[in-house]
Write a protein that holds these residues in place. Structure first.
Motif: not given
Ligand code: ZN
Length: 241
Positions: A50-51, A86-96, A138-151
Protein backbone atom coordinates in the motif's frame (compact mmCIF):
# COMPACT_ATOMS: atom_id res chain seq x y z
CA UNK A 1 5.17 7.85 -34.57
CA UNK A 2 6.83 9.77 -37.43
CA UNK A 3 6.60 13.00 -35.46
CA UNK A 4 9.21 11.68 -33.00
CA UNK A 5 11.69 10.80 -35.75
CA UNK A 6 14.18 13.42 -34.59
CA UNK A 7 14.26 11.96 -31.08
CA UNK A 8 15.45 8.55 -32.28
CA UNK A 9 18.92 7.47 -33.30
CA UNK A 10 19.97 4.06 -34.61
CA UNK A 11 22.57 2.34 -32.44
CA UNK A 12 24.89 0.14 -34.49
CA UNK A 13 27.72 -0.56 -32.03
CA UNK A 14 29.00 -4.09 -31.35
CA UNK A 15 28.59 -3.85 -27.58
CA UNK A 16 25.08 -4.70 -26.32
CA UNK A 17 23.15 -1.43 -26.15
CA UNK A 18 22.29 -1.86 -22.44
CA UNK A 19 25.99 -2.18 -21.58
CA UNK A 20 27.03 0.72 -23.78
CA UNK A 21 24.70 3.15 -22.01
CA UNK A 22 25.00 1.58 -18.55
CA UNK A 23 21.32 0.62 -18.51
CA UNK A 24 22.00 -2.79 -16.95
CA UNK A 25 23.64 -1.11 -13.95
CA UNK A 26 20.80 1.39 -13.54
CA UNK A 27 18.24 -1.41 -13.65
CA UNK A 28 20.05 -3.35 -10.95
CA UNK A 29 20.24 -0.18 -8.85
CA UNK A 30 16.52 0.39 -9.42
CA UNK A 31 15.58 -3.13 -8.33
CA UNK A 32 17.75 -3.26 -5.20
CA UNK A 33 16.70 -2.12 -1.72
CA UNK A 34 19.88 -0.21 -0.97
CA UNK A 35 21.06 2.66 -3.16
CA UNK A 36 24.41 4.27 -2.32
CA UNK A 37 24.93 8.01 -2.40
CA UNK A 38 28.25 9.55 -3.44
CA UNK A 39 28.89 10.91 0.07
CA UNK A 40 28.89 7.40 1.53
CA UNK A 41 25.31 7.59 2.77
CA UNK A 42 22.58 5.45 1.32
CA UNK A 43 18.84 5.13 0.98
CA UNK A 44 16.74 2.02 1.57
CA UNK A 45 13.67 1.64 -0.62
CA UNK A 46 10.88 -0.67 0.54
CA UNK A 47 7.96 -1.15 -1.80
CA UNK A 48 5.07 -2.49 0.25
CA UNK A 49 1.58 -3.30 -1.00
CA UNK A 50 0.00 0.00 0.00
CA UNK A 51 2.94 2.38 0.33
CA UNK A 52 6.57 2.96 -0.46
CA UNK A 53 8.92 3.74 2.42
CA UNK A 54 12.33 5.32 1.83
CA UNK A 55 14.83 5.58 4.65
CA UNK A 56 17.86 7.88 4.48
CA UNK A 57 21.06 6.86 6.31
CA UNK A 58 24.48 8.46 6.78
CA UNK A 59 26.14 5.07 6.34
CA UNK A 60 29.22 5.72 8.45
CA UNK A 61 30.30 7.48 11.59
CA UNK A 62 29.80 11.23 11.37
CA UNK A 63 31.92 13.34 13.72
CA UNK A 64 30.22 15.56 16.29
CA UNK A 65 31.55 18.69 14.62
CA UNK A 66 29.35 20.01 11.86
CA UNK A 67 27.05 17.07 12.43
CA UNK A 68 24.00 19.09 11.44
CA UNK A 69 25.75 20.27 8.26
CA UNK A 70 26.83 16.77 7.27
CA UNK A 71 23.34 15.42 7.89
CA UNK A 72 21.70 18.20 5.91
CA UNK A 73 24.14 17.58 3.07
CA UNK A 74 23.34 13.86 3.07
CA UNK A 75 19.60 14.59 3.15
CA UNK A 76 19.93 16.99 0.22
CA UNK A 77 21.94 14.43 -1.72
CA UNK A 78 19.27 11.85 -0.90
CA UNK A 79 16.56 14.18 -2.24
CA UNK A 80 18.03 13.97 -5.76
CA UNK A 81 18.43 10.21 -5.62
CA UNK A 82 14.93 9.71 -4.18
CA UNK A 83 13.34 11.76 -6.96
CA UNK A 84 15.38 9.84 -9.55
CA UNK A 85 14.60 6.44 -8.04
CA UNK A 86 10.87 7.17 -7.77
CA UNK A 87 10.80 8.07 -11.45
CA UNK A 88 12.94 5.12 -12.47
CA UNK A 89 11.02 2.62 -10.33
CA UNK A 90 7.78 4.29 -11.29
CA UNK A 91 6.52 4.17 -7.72
CA UNK A 92 3.02 5.41 -7.07
CA UNK A 93 0.52 6.03 -4.30
CA UNK A 94 1.58 7.04 -0.82
CA UNK A 95 5.30 7.49 -0.31
CA UNK A 96 6.87 8.04 3.10
CA UNK A 97 10.36 9.53 3.28
CA UNK A 98 12.32 9.16 6.50
CA UNK A 99 15.14 11.72 6.48
CA UNK A 100 17.90 11.88 9.06
CA UNK A 101 16.80 14.16 11.90
CA UNK A 102 17.87 17.78 11.58
CA UNK A 103 17.59 20.19 14.45
CA UNK A 104 17.34 23.48 12.62
CA UNK A 105 14.03 24.35 11.07
CA UNK A 106 15.86 26.22 8.31
CA UNK A 107 17.59 22.99 7.28
CA UNK A 108 14.30 21.10 7.26
CA UNK A 109 12.89 23.77 5.00
CA UNK A 110 15.92 23.46 2.71
CA UNK A 111 15.23 19.76 2.26
CA UNK A 112 11.51 20.24 1.64
CA UNK A 113 12.17 23.00 -0.89
CA UNK A 114 14.74 20.85 -2.67
CA UNK A 115 12.25 17.98 -2.78
CA UNK A 116 9.52 20.11 -4.28
CA UNK A 117 11.94 21.54 -6.85
CA UNK A 118 13.22 18.11 -7.78
CA UNK A 119 9.70 16.82 -8.40
CA UNK A 120 9.00 19.60 -10.88
CA UNK A 121 11.06 17.46 -13.29
CA UNK A 122 8.68 14.54 -12.73
CA UNK A 123 6.07 14.03 -15.41
CA UNK A 124 3.84 12.21 -12.94
CA UNK A 125 1.78 14.39 -10.59
CA UNK A 126 3.34 14.58 -7.14
CA UNK A 127 2.28 16.22 -3.91
CA UNK A 128 4.84 16.78 -1.13
CA UNK A 129 3.54 17.51 2.37
CA UNK A 130 5.53 19.13 5.15
CA UNK A 131 8.04 17.45 7.43
CA UNK A 132 6.77 16.00 10.72
CA UNK A 133 8.69 16.53 13.96
CA UNK A 134 10.23 13.08 13.49
CA UNK A 135 11.68 14.13 10.16
CA UNK A 136 9.15 12.21 8.09
CA UNK A 137 7.77 13.56 4.82
CA UNK A 138 4.57 12.20 3.35
CA UNK A 139 4.04 12.50 -0.36
CA UNK A 140 1.96 11.04 -3.14
CA UNK A 141 2.84 10.26 -6.72
CA UNK A 142 0.34 9.48 -9.40
CA UNK A 143 1.31 6.92 -11.97
CA UNK A 144 -0.55 5.03 -14.63
CA UNK A 145 1.74 2.10 -15.40
CA UNK A 146 2.91 -0.69 -13.09
CA UNK A 147 6.09 -0.12 -11.10
CA UNK A 148 9.41 -1.42 -12.45
CA UNK A 149 9.62 -4.20 -9.84
CA UNK A 150 6.13 -5.48 -10.70
CA UNK A 151 7.01 -5.33 -14.40
CA UNK A 152 10.39 -7.07 -14.24
CA UNK A 153 10.08 -9.30 -11.16
CA UNK A 154 7.86 -11.88 -9.49
CA UNK A 155 7.66 -12.79 -5.79
CA UNK A 156 10.57 -14.99 -4.67
CA UNK A 157 9.40 -18.60 -4.87
CA UNK A 158 11.77 -19.70 -2.12
CA UNK A 159 10.57 -17.36 0.64
CA UNK A 160 7.15 -16.74 -0.92
CA UNK A 161 7.92 -13.05 -1.24
CA UNK A 162 8.33 -12.59 2.50
CA UNK A 163 12.04 -11.86 2.22
CA UNK A 164 12.73 -14.26 5.08
CA UNK A 165 12.79 -17.98 5.72
CA UNK A 166 12.82 -19.72 9.12
CA UNK A 167 16.24 -19.96 10.76
CA UNK A 168 17.88 -23.39 10.95
CA UNK A 169 17.39 -23.40 14.73
CA UNK A 170 13.67 -22.71 14.35
CA UNK A 171 13.34 -25.48 11.76
CA UNK A 172 15.18 -27.94 14.04
CA UNK A 173 12.92 -27.19 17.01
CA UNK A 174 9.84 -27.54 14.85
CA UNK A 175 11.26 -30.89 13.82
CA UNK A 176 11.90 -31.99 17.42
CA UNK A 177 8.34 -31.06 18.40
CA UNK A 178 7.05 -33.13 15.48
CA UNK A 179 9.18 -36.10 16.59
CA UNK A 180 7.67 -35.96 20.08
CA UNK A 181 4.17 -35.48 18.77
CA UNK A 182 3.87 -38.31 16.32
CA UNK A 183 5.31 -41.40 17.99
CA UNK A 184 2.45 -43.66 19.02
CA UNK A 185 3.62 -46.43 16.66
CA UNK A 186 5.00 -48.63 19.43
CA UNK A 187 6.24 -51.28 17.02
CA UNK A 188 8.60 -48.87 15.29
CA UNK A 189 12.28 -49.51 15.86
CA UNK A 190 13.65 -46.35 14.42
CA UNK A 191 12.59 -43.02 13.07
CA UNK A 192 13.69 -41.90 9.66
CA UNK A 193 14.01 -38.19 9.23
CA UNK A 194 14.22 -36.66 5.76
CA UNK A 195 15.65 -33.14 5.74
CA UNK A 196 17.50 -30.65 3.55
CA UNK A 197 21.30 -31.28 3.63
CA UNK A 198 21.93 -27.99 5.45
CA UNK A 199 19.49 -28.97 8.19
CA UNK A 200 21.18 -32.38 8.48
CA UNK A 201 24.53 -30.60 9.03
CA UNK A 202 22.93 -28.27 11.55
CA UNK A 203 21.44 -31.20 13.48
CA UNK A 204 24.84 -32.93 13.68
CA UNK A 205 26.85 -29.80 14.46
CA UNK A 206 24.60 -27.63 16.61
CA UNK A 207 21.80 -29.86 17.87
CA UNK A 208 23.62 -33.13 18.52
CA UNK A 209 22.80 -33.11 22.22
CA UNK A 210 19.10 -32.47 21.60
CA UNK A 211 19.15 -35.21 18.97
CA UNK A 212 20.62 -37.74 21.45
CA UNK A 213 18.17 -36.69 24.17
CA UNK A 214 15.27 -37.17 21.79
CA UNK A 215 16.50 -40.63 20.79
CA UNK A 216 16.76 -41.59 24.45
CA UNK A 217 13.36 -40.21 25.35
CA UNK A 218 11.61 -41.93 22.47
CA UNK A 219 13.66 -45.11 22.89
CA UNK A 220 14.36 -45.18 19.17
CA UNK A 221 17.19 -44.45 16.84
CA UNK A 222 16.85 -41.44 14.58
CA UNK A 223 18.20 -41.98 11.08
CA UNK A 224 18.78 -38.81 9.12
CA UNK A 225 18.47 -38.88 5.34
CA UNK A 226 19.22 -35.84 3.23
CA UNK A 227 16.98 -34.64 0.42
CA UNK A 228 18.75 -32.27 -1.97
CA UNK A 229 15.49 -31.15 -3.52
CA UNK A 230 13.72 -30.24 -0.27
CA UNK A 231 13.00 -26.63 0.59
CA UNK A 232 15.08 -25.69 3.64
CA UNK A 233 11.95 -25.56 5.82
CA UNK A 234 10.65 -28.93 4.60
CA UNK A 235 11.05 -32.23 6.48
CA UNK A 236 9.36 -35.65 6.68
CA UNK A 237 9.22 -38.19 9.50
CA UNK A 238 8.77 -41.93 8.91
CA UNK A 239 8.54 -44.87 11.32
CA UNK A 240 10.90 -47.74 10.45
CA UNK A 241 10.15 -51.34 11.42
ZN1 ZN B 1 13.18 -14.96 -1.08
Amino acid sequence: MPKLKNNVELYSGDEPIFDHFGVELEISRALGRKVWLKSGGYIIVDEAEALVAIDVNTGRYVGKRNLEDTITKTNLEAVKEIAYQLRLRNCGGIIVLDFIDMEKESNQEKVITALKEEFLKDRAKTNVLNMSSLGIVEMTRKRTRESLVRTLCEPCSYCDGKGFIKSKTTICYELFRELHRDQDDKAAEAIELHVHPEIADWLYDEEREMLEETEEKLGRRIIIKTEEKFHLEQFEVFSKH
